[in-house]
Design a protein around this motif. Structure first.
Motif, PDB file in Angstrom:
ATOM      1  N   LYS A 332      81.411 -30.885 -64.335  1.00  0.00           N
ATOM      2  CA  LYS A 332      82.083 -29.601 -64.541  1.00  0.00           C
ATOM      3  C   LYS A 332      83.588 -29.790 -64.700  1.00  0.00           C
ATOM      4  O   LYS A 332      84.221 -29.142 -65.547  1.00  0.00           O
ATOM      5  N   GLU A 335      84.152 -31.375 -68.205  1.00  0.00           N
ATOM      6  CA  GLU A 335      84.019 -30.389 -69.281  1.00  0.00           C
ATOM      7  C   GLU A 335      85.259 -29.506 -69.382  1.00  0.00           C
ATOM      8  O   GLU A 335      85.729 -29.179 -70.485  1.00  0.00           O
ATOM      9  N   GLU A 336      85.821 -29.137 -68.217  1.00  0.00           N
ATOM     10  CA  GLU A 336      87.035 -28.316 -68.229  1.00  0.00           C
ATOM     11  C   GLU A 336      88.200 -29.100 -68.829  1.00  0.00           C
ATOM     12  O   GLU A 336      88.977 -28.571 -69.628  1.00  0.00           O
ATOM     13  N   GLU A 338      88.107 -31.612 -70.958  1.00  0.00           N
ATOM     14  CA  GLU A 338      87.914 -31.778 -72.397  1.00  0.00           C
ATOM     15  C   GLU A 338      88.210 -30.477 -73.146  1.00  0.00           C
ATOM     16  O   GLU A 338      88.799 -30.488 -74.235  1.00  0.00           O
ATOM     17  N   SER A 339      87.808 -29.364 -72.556  1.00  0.00           N
ATOM     18  CA  SER A 339      88.056 -28.065 -73.196  1.00  0.00           C
ATOM     19  C   SER A 339      89.547 -27.760 -73.285  1.00  0.00           C
ATOM     20  O   SER A 339      90.062 -27.390 -74.351  1.00  0.00           O
ATOM     21  N   VAL A 340      90.252 -27.932 -72.169  1.00  0.00           N
ATOM     22  CA  VAL A 340      91.688 -27.617 -72.130  1.00  0.00           C
ATOM     23  C   VAL A 340      92.474 -28.577 -73.013  1.00  0.00           C
ATOM     24  O   VAL A 340      93.356 -28.162 -73.780  1.00  0.00           O
ATOM     25  N   GLY A 342      91.350 -30.176 -75.536  1.00  0.00           N
ATOM     26  CA  GLY A 342      91.011 -29.890 -76.924  1.00  0.00           C
ATOM     27  C   GLY A 342      91.869 -28.779 -77.495  1.00  0.00           C
ATOM     28  O   GLY A 342      92.214 -28.781 -78.684  1.00  0.00           O
ATOM     29  N   THR A 343      92.257 -27.837 -76.643  1.00  0.00           N
ATOM     30  CA  THR A 343      93.125 -26.733 -77.067  1.00  0.00           C
ATOM     31  C   THR A 343      94.559 -27.198 -77.264  1.00  0.00           C
ATOM     32  O   THR A 343      95.247 -26.788 -78.213  1.00  0.00           O
ATOM     33  N   LYS A 465      88.475 -37.910 -68.028  1.00  0.00           N
ATOM     34  CA  LYS A 465      88.345 -37.785 -69.489  1.00  0.00           C
ATOM     35  C   LYS A 465      87.756 -39.059 -70.081  1.00  0.00           C
ATOM     36  O   LYS A 465      87.031 -39.009 -71.084  1.00  0.00           O
TER      37      LYS A 465
END
Length: 502
Positions: A332, A335-336, A338-340, A342-343, A465
């Motif tokens: 979890k 995933e957070e 990678e998401s942040v 990625g932005t 990461k």
């Protein structure tokens, strides 16, 4: 002749007996101190009072106080008396009393009571140890050091240290994550506090790292000497005792002096803590006096090192130790991240602030493994405890069990369980004030907490990461804590298996 000798022996024996009786009487009288005050107390024993033998402790001191907190709380007590040898210590248990000591009635508990000796041990005269007006004045000068602007300025230095750590990470064999993150901590402090590029992953035995480790590795004589300084600072001051080994002090003073000379000659400026201190040194106050001398600069840089060298790396180690055992939580967090990222396309100061669940994991790690398991204060003027007949006398040591409060089931149900949801957006507002104290609370709250949290978040983001961590069978569970350390540190190694994420 024999008669004279026998008389001399008898006289000597009588003196010895008289001294022993006097000593026992003194201890018995001192051990009744809290009884005379009408305060419940933990029963002391000769000669160490309610603490362990400082030369051969069986458990970490913070864990000892945690046990005394839990025992007293179970009996329904709101506060109790302890003894360090014959020195009385007040333990606040009820949250009202904890708040009074740390914040509401702070003027009575301004000092930590930590030993410092500006003359013989100049590096000990840092913000953590200074008292009264000196502390207040220096705190005001250093507070701007840890603003968002200054944190953002140092952020690239942390990322570069993290990049070196990731590049050096080996995935073929289990690694001692405690040592690995200790190197990361060394590099961060070396870069941000002293302006030097250590790269401890390529040079694990550099002078800076070896000297830093020496600062925490005390000989038995140094342990006894430091305990005297802790238990009787006035006597230690008269004896000229120093708590920082001379070779450590000499290296750090040399490092700062050379760095300052180089920057002042070249005009080079660097976005680090040392530059902030140097700017203070080269500015003046309303009396046209320098804000900081070179010695004061070195003392604060050394404090920055001491506070960050072990605590942040330990927090990261404990965090990965828990995530290695909770793969769902680890995924979890990943995933957070990678998401942040990625932005934002890269790890930035703004990106770190968006890692909400990651921060929950860090907060829960600090609850379960508080770096400083207890807080210390010193009563600077007589204080009448509200709603009681008890007066805490000037000079009395005061303590708060952070570990005890963090593991109190009244505040944190199932306290042994690692549960980041305690700090979710929904649950965090329900946490009672003064029950979460990893950085202390009140005016003497840790000044560098934002930097410490930033360091942990950067390390965690870069590692998760790129890698997945699992617990190695080489790690001895449950963890055992170092009995000779004032902070919460592990005996032995924490071995983790590292798996590269493709």
């Amino acid at each position: 002749m024999a008669t004279i000798f026998n008389c001399a022996c008898a006289d000597f024996l009588a003196v010895v007996i008289a001294c022993v009786i006097g000593l026992i009487t003194f201890f018995k009288w001192r051990f009744k101190y809290w009884e005379r005050k009408g305060l419940p107390y933990i029963r002391p024993s000769f000669p160490f009072g309610t603490m362990q033998n400082p030369l051969r402790p069986k458990a970490n001191f913070g864990l000892t106080i945690k046990g005394q907190y839990a025992e007293s709380k179970q009996k329904g007590l709101r506060h109790v008396g302890l003894f360090t040898f014959t020195k009385p210590t007040y333990l606040a248990i009820d949250l009202e009393y904890v708040r009074n000591v740390l914040s509401s009635d702070f003027e009575h508990f301004v000092d930590r009571g930590v030993y410092s000796n500006e003359k013989d041990d100049p590096l000990s005269a840092n913000l953590a140890a200074l008292r009264g007006a000196k502390w207040k004045k220096l705190r005001a000068k250093l507070t701007p050091t840890f603003t968002s602007g200054k944190m953002k300025m140092m952020f690239p230095l942390l990322v570069e240290c993290g990049r070196q750590m990731v590049e050096a990470m080996c995935t073929e064999e289990p690694i001692d994550i405690k040592d690995w993150l200790g190197r990361f901590g060394t590099d961060v402090i070396g870069s941000c506090a002293f302006g030097i590029d250590c790269n401890s992953f390529k040079e694990p035995n550099s002078e800076f790292r070896v000297t830093g480790k020496r600062a925490f590795m005390w000989t038995k004589w140094e342990s006894a000497r430091n305990f005297l300084a802790f238990s009787n600072p006035n006597l230690a001051l008269k004896l000229g005792i120093r708590t920082i080994p001379a070779e450590v002090s000499n290296v750090f003073q040399k490092l700062v002096r050379e760095a300052v000379e180089m920057r002042e000659k070249s005009g080079v400026k660097r976005g680090d803590f040392l530059q902030v201190l140097l700017d203070l040194k080269n500015s003046t106050d309303e009396e046209e006096q320098p804000h900081l001398s070179i010695t004061e600069m070195t003392a604060q840089a050394f404090l920055f090192f001491v506070a960050g060298f072990e605590t942040s790396s330990s927090t990261l180690s404990f965090c990965l130790f828990e995530l290695a055992q909770h793969q769902d939580m680890q995924e979890k967090v990943r995933e957070e991240i990678e998401s942040v990222l990625g932005t934002h396309n890269e790890l930035t100061y703004e990106a770190i602030k968006e890692l909400k669940y990651t921060r929950q994991v860090i907060d829960e790690t600090l609850r379960k493994y508080p770096p400083l398991p207890h807080l210390v204060r010193r009563c600077v003027k007589d204080y009448k405890v509200p709603g009681t007949n008890l007066t805490i006398e000037k000079g009395t040591a005061v303590t708060v069990s952070v570990y005890g409060i963090h593991y109190d089931p009244d505040y944190y149900p199932n306290p042994e369980q690692f549960d980041p949801e305690r700090f979710s957006a929904e649950n965090k507002p329900t946490i009672k004030p003064f029950t979460y104290l990893p950085f202390g609370e009140g005016p003497r709250m840790c000044i560098g907490l934002r930097f410490g949290l930033m360091q942990v978040a950067v390390g965690l983001a870069l590692l998760l990461k790129n890698f997945r961590f699992t617990l190695s069978e080489k790690t001895k569970v449950p963890l055992k804590y170092n009995a000779n350390s004032i902070i919460l540190s592990v005996v032995g190694d924490i071995w983790l298996k590292v798996h590269k994420i493709q």
